[in-house]
Design a protein around this motif. Structure first.
Motif, short mmCIF file in Angstrom:
data_model
loop_
_atom_site.label_atom_id
_atom_site.label_comp_id
_atom_site.label_asym_id
_atom_site.label_seq_id
_atom_site.Cartn_x
_atom_site.Cartn_y
_atom_site.Cartn_z
N GLU A 1 0.81 -1.22 0.00
CA GLU A 1 0.00 0.00 0.00
C GLU A 1 0.84 1.27 0.00
N VAL A 2 2.14 1.13 0.25
CA VAL A 2 2.99 2.31 0.37
C VAL A 2 2.96 3.16 -0.90
N GLY A 3 3.08 2.53 -2.06
CA GLY A 3 3.09 3.27 -3.32
C GLY A 3 1.82 4.07 -3.52
N GLN A 4 0.69 3.45 -3.26
CA GLN A 4 -0.58 4.14 -3.44
C GLN A 4 -0.68 5.33 -2.49
N ARG A 5 -0.27 5.13 -1.25
CA ARG A 5 -0.34 6.23 -0.28
C ARG A 5 0.62 7.35 -0.67
N HIS A 6 1.86 6.99 -1.01
CA HIS A 6 2.86 8.00 -1.35
C HIS A 6 2.44 8.80 -2.57
N ALA A 7 1.89 8.13 -3.58
CA ALA A 7 1.48 8.82 -4.80
C ALA A 7 0.20 9.62 -4.61
N GLY A 8 -0.46 9.46 -3.48
CA GLY A 8 -1.72 10.15 -3.26
C GLY A 8 -1.58 11.58 -2.76
N PHE A 9 -0.36 12.00 -2.42
CA PHE A 9 -0.15 13.36 -1.94
C PHE A 9 0.19 14.30 -3.11
N ASP A 10 -0.12 15.57 -2.93
CA ASP A 10 0.25 16.60 -3.90
C ASP A 10 1.57 17.23 -3.44
N PRO B 1 23.32 18.38 -7.64
CA PRO B 1 22.64 19.02 -8.77
C PRO B 1 21.40 18.23 -9.19
N GLY B 2 20.25 18.89 -9.21
CA GLY B 2 19.02 18.24 -9.62
C GLY B 2 18.25 17.57 -8.51
N PHE B 3 18.79 17.59 -7.27
CA PHE B 3 18.07 16.96 -6.15
C PHE B 3 17.09 17.97 -5.56
N ALA B 4 15.80 17.64 -5.63
CA ALA B 4 14.75 18.54 -5.15
C ALA B 4 14.13 17.99 -3.87
N TYR B 5 13.93 18.87 -2.91
CA TYR B 5 13.23 18.53 -1.68
C TYR B 5 11.75 18.86 -1.89
N LEU B 6 10.92 17.83 -1.87
CA LEU B 6 9.50 18.00 -2.17
C LEU B 6 8.69 18.03 -0.87
N SER B 7 7.92 19.09 -0.70
CA SER B 7 7.00 19.17 0.43
C SER B 7 5.64 18.64 -0.02
N GLY B 8 4.79 18.34 0.96
CA GLY B 8 3.46 17.85 0.63
C GLY B 8 3.09 16.59 1.39
N LEU B 9 4.10 15.86 1.89
CA LEU B 9 3.82 14.68 2.69
C LEU B 9 3.22 15.11 4.02
N ASP B 10 2.14 14.47 4.42
CA ASP B 10 1.49 14.80 5.69
C ASP B 10 2.50 14.64 6.83
N PRO B 11 2.63 15.66 7.71
CA PRO B 11 3.59 15.56 8.82
C PRO B 11 3.40 14.31 9.67
N ALA B 12 2.17 13.82 9.75
CA ALA B 12 1.92 12.62 10.54
C ALA B 12 2.57 11.39 9.91
N TRP B 13 2.97 11.51 8.64
CA TRP B 13 3.57 10.39 7.92
C TRP B 13 5.09 10.56 7.77
N ALA B 14 5.67 11.46 8.55
CA ALA B 14 7.11 11.68 8.48
C ALA B 14 7.86 10.39 8.83
N VAL B 15 8.95 10.14 8.13
CA VAL B 15 9.74 8.92 8.31
C VAL B 15 11.18 9.30 8.64
N PRO B 16 11.75 8.77 9.72
CA PRO B 16 13.14 9.11 10.05
C PRO B 16 14.13 8.55 9.05
N ARG B 17 15.23 9.24 8.88
CA ARG B 17 16.29 8.76 8.00
C ARG B 17 16.93 7.49 8.57
N ARG B 18 17.66 6.80 7.76
CA ARG B 18 18.45 5.65 8.23
C ARG B 18 19.50 6.12 9.23
N GLU B 19 19.74 5.33 10.24
CA GLU B 19 20.78 5.67 11.21
C GLU B 19 22.16 5.65 10.54
N THR B 20 22.36 4.73 9.61
CA THR B 20 23.61 4.66 8.86
C THR B 20 23.31 4.82 7.39
#
Length: 207
Positions: free
Chosen positions: A105-114, A124-143
């Protein structure tokens, strides 16, 4: 907003949050387009700041900016870029656990945000995209991974990003795309630039 001098020909606008930063950036672009802004060579947004470089008269512009009242609405670039994604990333299980959904279900949920390009950086070319619901924030990898394949679609905190080239990285990878994120023969070279709207489109092969 707080306006600070940077060197002799630049200003840094500090904003309260991401929303104010986006509104400030959009307003600067709007006023420059209609020639209501004094000459500025570059307008560069970041997470909580907007840099104005190549300013002819920094003190005068700083006084003008201090009097602005932003309305909190973001027009920005009206273009929408569709990015095809195969959601089969190595971190699907981890992201699914954070979101409380099944991995398929991850793909469907992720693609459902604007999404909207808030700012660019890291590579170069790396864009930070906002729009993900804050409640769905995911921590980065520890390593961080020593090598992330080009085209990998990842999430980190409240942002989504696509790696334009192979590089180290600690984002949680949920999918991949073959969209050309960076092309020196294109103007501009970056496919995703600040203000652009982005829509992820699931493709076959996703789990």
């Amino acid at each position: 907003m707080r306006v600070l001098p940077v060197g002799e020909h630049a200003l840094l606008v500090e904003c309260a949050d991401a929303e104010e930063t986006a509104a400030c950036h959009a307003e600067l672009l709007r006023r420059r387009a209609v020639r209501e802004l004094p000459p500025v060579a570059e307008i560069v947004p970041a997470a909580r700041t907007v840099l104005l470089d190549g300013v002819a008269d920094p003190p005068a512009l700083a006084r003008e900016l201090a009097g602005w009242r932003l309305h909190g609405t973001v027009e920005g670039d009206r273009r929408t870029v569709e990015v095809p994604v195969v959601y089969d990333g190595p971190d699907l299980e981890v992201v699914a656990a954070h979101w409380g959904v099944a991995p398929e279900e991850v793909g469907q949920r992720h693609a459902g945000f604007d999404y909207r390009v808030a700012f660019c950086g890291f590579a170069p070319g790396f864009a930070y995209l906002s729009g993900l619901d804050p409640a769905w924030a995911v921590p980065r990898r520890e390593t961080p991974r020593t090598s992330v394949p080009a085209g990998s679609v990842g999430v980190a905190g409240e942002y989504t990003g696509v790696y334009p080239r192979s590089s180290p990285g600690g984002w949680r990878l949920v999918g991949r795309t073959d969209a050309p994120l960076w092309d020196l023969d294109r103007d501009p070279p970056a496919l995703l630039t600040p203000g652009v709207r982005v829509r992820f489109v699931p493709r076959g092969g996703a789990r």
